[in-house]
Scaffold this active site. Structure first.
Site, PDB file in Angstrom:
ATOM      1  N   LYS A 166       0.941  -1.241  -0.046  1.00  0.00           N
ATOM      2  CA  LYS A 166      -0.111   0.180  -0.071  1.00  0.00           C
ATOM      3  C   LYS A 166       0.897   1.114   0.443  1.00  0.00           C
ATOM      4  O   LYS A 166       0.562   2.140  -0.829  1.00  0.00           O
ATOM      5  CB  LYS A 166      -0.761   0.148   1.264  1.00  0.00           C
ATOM      6  CG  LYS A 166      -1.995  -0.964   1.679  1.00  0.00           C
ATOM      7  CD  LYS A 166      -2.763  -0.660   2.726  1.00  0.00           C
ATOM      8  CE  LYS A 166      -2.383  -0.662   4.116  1.00  0.00           C
ATOM      9  NZ  LYS A 166      -1.816  -1.736   4.743  1.00  0.00           N
ATOM     10  N   ARG A 193      11.169  -5.986   5.100  1.00  0.00           N
ATOM     11  CA  ARG A 193      10.677  -4.664   4.926  1.00  0.00           C
ATOM     12  C   ARG A 193      11.389  -3.812   6.061  1.00  0.00           C
ATOM     13  O   ARG A 193      11.913  -4.210   7.116  1.00  0.00           O
ATOM     14  CB  ARG A 193       9.354  -4.443   5.330  1.00  0.00           C
ATOM     15  CG  ARG A 193       8.675  -3.121   5.553  1.00  0.00           C
ATOM     16  CD  ARG A 193       7.230  -2.885   5.317  1.00  0.00           C
ATOM     17  NE  ARG A 193       6.518  -3.314   6.218  1.00  0.00           N
ATOM     18  CZ  ARG A 193       5.468  -3.083   6.308  1.00  0.00           C
ATOM     19  NH1 ARG A 193       4.680  -2.541   5.345  1.00  0.00           N
ATOM     20  NH2 ARG A 193       4.517  -3.310   7.390  1.00  0.00           N
ATOM     21  N   ARG A 247      10.178  -1.877  11.795  1.00  0.00           N
ATOM     22  CA  ARG A 247       9.108  -1.521  11.942  1.00  0.00           C
ATOM     23  C   ARG A 247       8.788  -2.516  13.340  1.00  0.00           C
ATOM     24  O   ARG A 247       8.887  -3.675  13.161  1.00  0.00           O
ATOM     25  CB  ARG A 247       7.810  -1.519  11.059  1.00  0.00           C
ATOM     26  CG  ARG A 247       7.532  -0.381  10.430  1.00  0.00           C
ATOM     27  CD  ARG A 247       6.536  -0.260   9.338  1.00  0.00           C
ATOM     28  NE  ARG A 247       5.196  -0.840   9.981  1.00  0.00           N
ATOM     29  CZ  ARG A 247       4.185  -0.710   9.263  1.00  0.00           C
ATOM     30  NH1 ARG A 247       3.878  -0.093   8.083  1.00  0.00           N
ATOM     31  NH2 ARG A 247       2.855  -1.276   9.916  1.00  0.00           N
TER      32      ARG A 247
HETATM   33  P1  AMP Z   1      -0.203   0.538   8.290  1.00  0.00           P
HETATM   34  O1  AMP Z   1       1.044   1.130   8.391  1.00  0.00           O
HETATM   35  O2  AMP Z   1      -1.257   0.679   7.438  1.00  0.00           O
HETATM   36  O3  AMP Z   1       0.019  -1.175   8.399  1.00  0.00           O
HETATM   37  O4  AMP Z   1      -0.819   0.702   9.867  1.00  0.00           O
HETATM   38  C1  AMP Z   1       0.123   0.574  10.847  1.00  0.00           C
HETATM   39  C2  AMP Z   1      -0.773   0.387  12.250  1.00  0.00           C
HETATM   40  O5  AMP Z   1      -1.375   1.633  12.517  1.00  0.00           O
HETATM   41  C3  AMP Z   1      -2.056  -0.753  12.306  1.00  0.00           C
HETATM   42  O6  AMP Z   1      -1.485  -1.973  12.784  1.00  0.00           O
HETATM   43  C4  AMP Z   1      -2.722   0.218  13.240  1.00  0.00           C
HETATM   44  O7  AMP Z   1      -2.142  -0.028  14.862  1.00  0.00           O
HETATM   45  C5  AMP Z   1      -2.619   1.485  13.196  1.00  0.00           C
HETATM   46  N1  AMP Z   1      -3.721   1.985  12.191  1.00  0.00           N
HETATM   47  C6  AMP Z   1      -3.455   2.385  10.930  1.00  0.00           C
HETATM   48  N2  AMP Z   1      -4.425   2.773  10.393  1.00  0.00           N
HETATM   49  C7  AMP Z   1      -5.646   2.289  11.189  1.00  0.00           C
HETATM   50  C8  AMP Z   1      -7.098   2.611  10.953  1.00  0.00           C
HETATM   51  N3  AMP Z   1      -7.562   3.163  10.084  1.00  0.00           N
HETATM   52  N4  AMP Z   1      -7.729   2.006  12.376  1.00  0.00           N
HETATM   53  C9  AMP Z   1      -7.149   1.659  13.229  1.00  0.00           C
HETATM   54  N5  AMP Z   1      -5.817   1.626  13.456  1.00  0.00           N
HETATM   55  C10 AMP Z   1      -5.069   1.973  12.394  1.00  0.00           C
END
Ligand code: AMP
Length: 218
Positions: free
Chosen positions: A13, A124, A157
């Site tokens: 993404k 990653r 991460r």
């Molecule tokens: P990502 O970078 O999109 O994989 O998001 C990393 C982390 O951010 C997720 O595992 C959640 O802890 C938090 N997070 C990101 N987007 C959301 C969302 N829309 N709702 C709730 N938590 C989110």
């Protein structure tokens, strides 16, 4: 034009969002990046993030809507990455945009299997300074351990460990798949196979977004 890009953990993404934002001049709104920023001053959020848990959906919605209302009220062309992930987040964003006379123009789901997701996560890396994403096999930095963009240190991460990945994938199955069915019924969903090269995927995404843009500009 407002586009939502969804996908399981490590579906690509972030990488594809950046390509699309550069190509179409969209503002990149990533709630993953937002979470990484907010957790610096919120130990509870940091704990949830590190364990691979989602942040309570109302809290993320509140931050997104506040940001769009107060910090960037002039924004009209946005790529939402990782938001909405739940049906109530979708409804809240949809309502907010409609009140402004705007809309969610398309939702794209980048599909990868759990096996591929787990494999990608182990290679990653992310810049500790500017959050740029790298993958040691498919998108390596020019210099080992150093961000091409800002020279920051590349790190793994904290939520990219085997345990957290399982939790994150399960959240995806439990919540985001439900949202995907919901928006599919509204005729807004496009599914894209995320298990190809970065270039092949971006080519398809650019075609999709070009069509959406034609419709939005018409
Ligand atoms: P990502 O970078 O999109 O994989 O998001 C990393 C982390 O951010 C997720 O595992 C959640 O802890 C938090 N997070 C990101 N987007 C959301 C969302 N829309 N709702 C709730 N938590 C989110």
């Amino acid at each position: 034009m407002n586009i939502v890009l969804l996908g399981s953990p490590a579906s690509g993404k972030g990488t594809q969002a950046e390509i699309l934002c550069n190509k179409f001049g969209l503002y990149h709104l990533s709630t993953g990046d937002l979470t990484r920023k907010l957790m610096q001053t919120d130990p509870e959020m940091k704990k949830a993030y590190t364990e691979g848990k989602l942040i309570p959906h109302e809290l993320i919605t509140m931050h997104v809507i506040n940001f769009l209302s107060h910090e960037k009220p002039e924004l009209t062309d946005i790529l939402f990455e990782g938001f909405p992930r739940f049906i109530p987040q979708y409804d809240a964003l949809d309502e907010f945009l409609k009140q402004k006379g705007d809309d969610i123009d398309a939702i794209i789901s980048l599909d990868v299997s759990k096996e591929e997701s787990v494999k990608r996560i182990s290679s990653r890396r992310i810049c500790s300074n500017c959050s740029e994403n790298y993958n040691l096999t498919t998108k390596p930095p020019k210099k080992d351990g150093i961000c091409d963009k800002c020279g920051g240190e590349l790190v793994q991460r904290p939520d990219d460990n085997a345990e957290s990945v399982k939790v994150r994938f399960q959240y995806y199955v439990d919540n985001t798949k439900e949202l995907i069915d919901y928006v599919d019924k509204k005729g807004k969903l496009t599914r894209v196979n995320g298990e190809r090269s970065i270039e092949e995927i971006s080519k398809e995404l650019i075609e999709i977004v070009s069509k959406v843009k034609e419709g939005a500009d018409a």
